[in-house]
Write a protein that holds these residues in place. Sequence first.
Motif, PDB file in Angstrom:
ATOM      1  N   SER B 119     -52.828 -53.133 -64.778  1.00  0.00           N
ATOM      2  CA  SER B 119     -51.704 -53.540 -63.932  1.00  0.00           C
ATOM      3  C   SER B 119     -51.086 -52.308 -63.291  1.00  0.00           C
ATOM      4  CB  SER B 119     -50.634 -54.248 -64.772  1.00  0.00           C
ATOM      5  OG  SER B 119     -51.219 -55.265 -65.553  1.00  0.00           O
ATOM      6  N   VAL B 120     -50.770 -52.423 -62.004  1.00  0.00           N
ATOM      7  CA  VAL B 120     -50.067 -51.323 -61.329  1.00  0.00           C
ATOM      8  C   VAL B 120     -48.764 -51.870 -60.744  1.00  0.00           C
ATOM      9  CG1 VAL B 120     -52.167 -50.025 -60.810  1.00  0.00           C
ATOM     10  CG2 VAL B 120     -51.267 -51.597 -59.102  1.00  0.00           C
ATOM     11  N   PHE B 121     -47.796 -50.978 -60.614  1.00  0.00           N
ATOM     12  CA  PHE B 121     -46.445 -51.360 -60.201  1.00  0.00           C
ATOM     13  C   PHE B 121     -46.087 -50.572 -58.948  1.00  0.00           C
ATOM     14  CE2 PHE B 121     -41.708 -51.060 -60.938  1.00  0.00           C
ATOM     15  CZ  PHE B 121     -41.444 -52.425 -60.984  1.00  0.00           C
ATOM     16  N   ILE B 122     -45.600 -51.261 -57.927  1.00  0.00           N
ATOM     17  CA  ILE B 122     -45.191 -50.571 -56.694  1.00  0.00           C
ATOM     18  C   ILE B 122     -43.666 -50.536 -56.637  1.00  0.00           C
ATOM     19  CG2 ILE B 122     -45.327 -50.555 -54.170  1.00  0.00           C
ATOM     20  CD1 ILE B 122     -47.870 -52.229 -54.373  1.00  0.00           C
ATOM     21  N   THR B 123     -43.125 -49.363 -56.481  1.00  0.00           N
ATOM     22  CA  THR B 123     -41.664 -49.224 -56.338  1.00  0.00           C
ATOM     23  C   THR B 123     -41.340 -47.904 -55.633  1.00  0.00           C
ATOM     24  OG1 THR B 123     -39.543 -49.175 -57.483  1.00  0.00           O
ATOM     25  CG2 THR B 123     -41.353 -48.106 -58.616  1.00  0.00           C
ATOM     26  N   HIS B 124     -40.248 -47.899 -54.869  1.00  0.00           N
ATOM     27  CA  HIS B 124     -39.801 -46.610 -54.312  1.00  0.00           C
ATOM     28  C   HIS B 124     -38.572 -46.120 -55.073  1.00  0.00           C
ATOM     29  CE1 HIS B 124     -37.361 -49.560 -52.137  1.00  0.00           C
ATOM     30  NE2 HIS B 124     -36.425 -48.615 -52.112  1.00  0.00           N
ATOM     31  N   GLN B 125     -38.165 -46.907 -56.080  1.00  0.00           N
ATOM     32  CA  GLN B 125     -36.963 -46.525 -56.844  1.00  0.00           C
ATOM     33  C   GLN B 125     -37.318 -46.199 -58.294  1.00  0.00           C
ATOM     34  OE1 GLN B 125     -32.884 -47.787 -55.992  1.00  0.00           O
ATOM     35  NE2 GLN B 125     -33.809 -49.682 -55.329  1.00  0.00           N
ATOM     36  N   LEU B 126     -37.619 -44.937 -58.541  1.00  0.00           N
ATOM     37  CA  LEU B 126     -37.842 -44.503 -59.918  1.00  0.00           C
ATOM     38  C   LEU B 126     -36.498 -44.135 -60.540  1.00  0.00           C
ATOM     39  CD1 LEU B 126     -40.894 -42.168 -59.225  1.00  0.00           C
ATOM     40  CD2 LEU B 126     -40.941 -44.525 -60.033  1.00  0.00           C
ATOM     41  N   HIS B 127     -35.552 -43.904 -59.686  1.00  0.00           N
ATOM     42  CA  HIS B 127     -34.226 -43.413 -60.094  1.00  0.00           C
ATOM     43  C   HIS B 127     -33.188 -44.224 -59.317  1.00  0.00           C
ATOM     44  CE1 HIS B 127     -31.821 -39.610 -61.212  1.00  0.00           C
ATOM     45  NE2 HIS B 127     -30.966 -40.495 -60.759  1.00  0.00           N
ATOM     46  N   TYR B 128     -32.408 -45.037 -60.007  1.00  0.00           N
ATOM     47  CA  TYR B 128     -31.401 -45.839 -59.312  1.00  0.00           C
ATOM     48  C   TYR B 128     -30.178 -44.986 -59.023  1.00  0.00           C
ATOM     49  CZ  TYR B 128     -34.268 -49.819 -60.510  1.00  0.00           C
ATOM     50  OH  TYR B 128     -35.304 -50.678 -60.612  1.00  0.00           O
ATOM     51  N   HIS B 129     -29.624 -45.201 -57.850  1.00  0.00           N
ATOM     52  CA  HIS B 129     -28.423 -44.447 -57.491  1.00  0.00           C
ATOM     53  C   HIS B 129     -27.185 -45.296 -57.769  1.00  0.00           C
ATOM     54  CE1 HIS B 129     -25.667 -41.928 -55.289  1.00  0.00           C
ATOM     55  NE2 HIS B 129     -25.271 -42.980 -54.605  1.00  0.00           N
ATOM     56  N   LEU B 130     -26.225 -44.704 -58.473  1.00  0.00           N
ATOM     57  CA  LEU B 130     -24.954 -45.380 -58.737  1.00  0.00           C
ATOM     58  C   LEU B 130     -23.826 -44.446 -58.309  1.00  0.00           C
ATOM     59  CD1 LEU B 130     -25.632 -46.742 -62.346  1.00  0.00           C
ATOM     60  CD2 LEU B 130     -25.653 -48.034 -60.235  1.00  0.00           C
ATOM     61  N   PRO B 131     -22.631 -44.978 -58.056  1.00  0.00           N
ATOM     62  CA  PRO B 131     -21.508 -44.075 -57.770  1.00  0.00           C
ATOM     63  C   PRO B 131     -21.347 -43.057 -58.913  1.00  0.00           C
ATOM     64  CG  PRO B 131     -20.897 -46.358 -57.367  1.00  0.00           C
ATOM     65  CD  PRO B 131     -22.247 -46.391 -58.010  1.00  0.00           C
ATOM     66  N   MET B 132     -20.943 -41.821 -58.564  1.00  0.00           N
ATOM     67  CA  MET B 132     -20.950 -40.727 -59.547  1.00  0.00           C
ATOM     68  C   MET B 132     -20.153 -41.042 -60.812  1.00  0.00           C
ATOM     69  SD  MET B 132     -20.193 -36.741 -58.954  1.00  0.00           S
ATOM     70  CE  MET B 132     -18.493 -36.834 -59.442  1.00  0.00           C
ATOM     71  N   ILE B 133     -19.110 -41.850 -60.667  1.00  0.00           N
ATOM     72  CA  ILE B 133     -18.259 -42.175 -61.815  1.00  0.00           C
ATOM     73  C   ILE B 133     -19.077 -42.864 -62.926  1.00  0.00           C
ATOM     74  CG2 ILE B 133     -17.457 -44.415 -60.888  1.00  0.00           C
ATOM     75  CD1 ILE B 133     -14.988 -42.087 -62.398  1.00  0.00           C
ATOM     76  N   PHE B 134     -20.171 -43.493 -62.560  1.00  0.00           N
ATOM     77  CA  PHE B 134     -21.014 -44.187 -63.540  1.00  0.00           C
ATOM     78  C   PHE B 134     -22.235 -43.351 -63.960  1.00  0.00           C
ATOM     79  CE2 PHE B 134     -19.221 -47.814 -60.947  1.00  0.00           C
ATOM     80  CZ  PHE B 134     -18.299 -48.206 -61.902  1.00  0.00           C
ATOM     81  N   TRP B 135     -22.091 -42.022 -64.004  1.00  0.00           N
ATOM     82  CA  TRP B 135     -23.265 -41.189 -64.267  1.00  0.00           C
ATOM     83  C   TRP B 135     -23.982 -41.525 -65.580  1.00  0.00           C
ATOM     84  CZ3 TRP B 135     -23.049 -38.209 -68.613  1.00  0.00           C
ATOM     85  CH2 TRP B 135     -21.797 -37.820 -69.079  1.00  0.00           C
ATOM     86  N   PRO B 136     -23.272 -41.924 -66.673  1.00  0.00           N
ATOM     87  CA  PRO B 136     -24.053 -42.246 -67.878  1.00  0.00           C
ATOM     88  C   PRO B 136     -24.987 -43.445 -67.644  1.00  0.00           C
ATOM     89  CG  PRO B 136     -21.727 -41.971 -68.431  1.00  0.00           C
ATOM     90  CD  PRO B 136     -21.825 -42.057 -66.943  1.00  0.00           C
ATOM     91  N   ALA B 137     -24.512 -44.430 -66.854  1.00  0.00           N
ATOM     92  CA  ALA B 137     -25.338 -45.611 -66.568  1.00  0.00           C
ATOM     93  C   ALA B 137     -26.558 -45.223 -65.730  1.00  0.00           C
ATOM     94  CB  ALA B 137     -24.515 -46.663 -65.846  1.00  0.00           C
ATOM     95  N   GLU B 138     -26.363 -44.250 -64.829  1.00  0.00           N
ATOM     96  CA  GLU B 138     -27.491 -43.811 -63.993  1.00  0.00           C
ATOM     97  C   GLU B 138     -28.561 -43.146 -64.859  1.00  0.00           C
ATOM     98  OE1 GLU B 138     -26.455 -42.135 -60.173  1.00  0.00           O
ATOM     99  OE2 GLU B 138     -28.256 -40.908 -60.158  1.00  0.00           O
ATOM    100  N   LEU B 139     -28.123 -42.301 -65.803  1.00  0.00           N
ATOM    101  CA  LEU B 139     -29.083 -41.647 -66.702  1.00  0.00           C
ATOM    102  C   LEU B 139     -29.786 -42.675 -67.596  1.00  0.00           C
ATOM    103  CD1 LEU B 139     -27.108 -38.438 -67.781  1.00  0.00           C
ATOM    104  CD2 LEU B 139     -28.912 -38.632 -66.068  1.00  0.00           C
ATOM    105  N   LEU B 140     -29.012 -43.657 -68.055  1.00  0.00           N
ATOM    106  CA  LEU B 140     -29.576 -44.714 -68.907  1.00  0.00           C
ATOM    107  C   LEU B 140     -30.621 -45.525 -68.133  1.00  0.00           C
ATOM    108  CD1 LEU B 140     -29.138 -45.966 -71.763  1.00  0.00           C
ATOM    109  CD2 LEU B 140     -27.644 -47.637 -70.676  1.00  0.00           C
ATOM    110  N   ALA B 141     -30.327 -45.787 -66.857  1.00  0.00           N
ATOM    111  CA  ALA B 141     -31.264 -46.571 -66.026  1.00  0.00           C
ATOM    112  C   ALA B 141     -32.585 -45.818 -65.848  1.00  0.00           C
ATOM    113  CB  ALA B 141     -30.627 -46.871 -64.671  1.00  0.00           C
ATOM    114  N   VAL B 142     -32.512 -44.482 -65.743  1.00  0.00           N
ATOM    115  CA  VAL B 142     -33.740 -43.679 -65.619  1.00  0.00           C
ATOM    116  C   VAL B 142     -34.590 -43.863 -66.882  1.00  0.00           C
ATOM    117  CG1 VAL B 142     -34.643 -41.318 -65.499  1.00  0.00           C
ATOM    118  CG2 VAL B 142     -32.726 -41.981 -64.050  1.00  0.00           C
TER     119      VAL B 142
END
Lengths: 72, 365
Positions: B119-142
């Motif tokens: 199975s292969v997965f196509i995406t251009h978002q390996l890293h989701y962008h969130l407003p800076m105030i939510f930086w822990p959530a952005e790291l968690l999403a990665v």
Amino acid sequence: MDDLVVTGALGLMGFYLAVVLLLFAIYSVVRLMYSSLASGNYWLALGIAAAIVIAGSFYLAIGCWLHETDRI
Amino acid sequence: MSRILVSPLNWGLGHATRDIPIIKNLLGHNHEVTIAACGNARSVLEQEFPGCRFIEFPDYPVPYSQSRFFLPKLVAFFPFILKALSCERKNLDLILAKDSYDLIISDNRLGVYSSEIPSVFITHQLHYHLPMIFWPAELLAVAMNGLEHEKYRHIIVPDNPPGGKALAGKLSRPGTEATKKRVYFSGILSSTHKGDEGEDLDYLVMISGPEPQRRRLEEILLPQVHMTEGSRVILLGSPANHTAQKQSDTCRVIPYASTRDKENLMNRAKFIICRSGYTSMMELAELGKRHALFIPTPGQTEQEYLAWYYEKKCWFHSQSQYRLDLADDIQLARQPVYTGFPEMQKTEENVKRLYDQVLAQYIDR
């Protein structure tokens, strides 16, 4: 049950638990500040306010550093 | 001949349209392609590939918001998305039980993979962008993305490798070892082709995206477009109304254009005004357009990031729809400081390379 769904459900529960804990912490701090002001303990209220400002600045500083170093 | 299951997400048409060159390439190698999709994504692919077999395959509810607060709505939608994901896994089991496949291609459908079939997965978002105030959530999403990517043999990113020519900036930057091991940067994948038409249209305005923000932009842009000079075409992206309106000798409003007509207009346009969705960005890069103005959908963090990133790279000018002054912003966007996207390999070469370097190993055995 599928492991992806189980992981997702656990993650979701963890997320909502964290939100509840955060809201409870905010409520507790506000209540403590209010009671210290009401009892005339201004030094305690000032100490809590200072701790909030320091913790908030620290949090924002980490965010800025992560942004500036292109990590987020 | 191998059998391949292709399944794009139906959140906008971008996922389906970027899969078109891949499916064409697979059919060109005489493979049998089955498309599992729903909604408009399915309709677009049915028009493009009437000879393929189609399976109705529902995906996730779309949490588009009336206001700029897309993120809270997305968070509130998580339980519904999780439920849909569970159904998706069960439906996939049924599909795989009925027919055998040699390869599964999932375009951003998190539950479309198998432990037994490559199975292969196509995406251009390996890293989701969130407003800076939510930086822990952005790291968690990665980190969460890394866990999800472990289910796949390859993660195909329709972008150039990280560096000066990366169209998606940090969005396409792998953040975990699991992702780094599997990632393959295919370069841009677009179903839009560069034509021989000359650039005889001064402005092409493409008002697209989910309602109600599409309508909001229409209300903001239409009165301002009429104050500009030169030949103008406005695509409303509103399929409900099929009647073309002629506003004046130099300004035409088209409620909805087919993909072919849109391609023709984009080729003819000297200057394009559109949302900063990634598919549109790949189209502009494919056509080598140098002059454009981007208006990100409010609350869609991905579009807001891309708009900011292109401004920072001095590729294109962007403006929020709430602060838009079309005449001024067009003038700004025309400044020589904005250079357009750098030269890059186009879809035709990219899709050939993708087949030879990634897909062929699973299906040309």
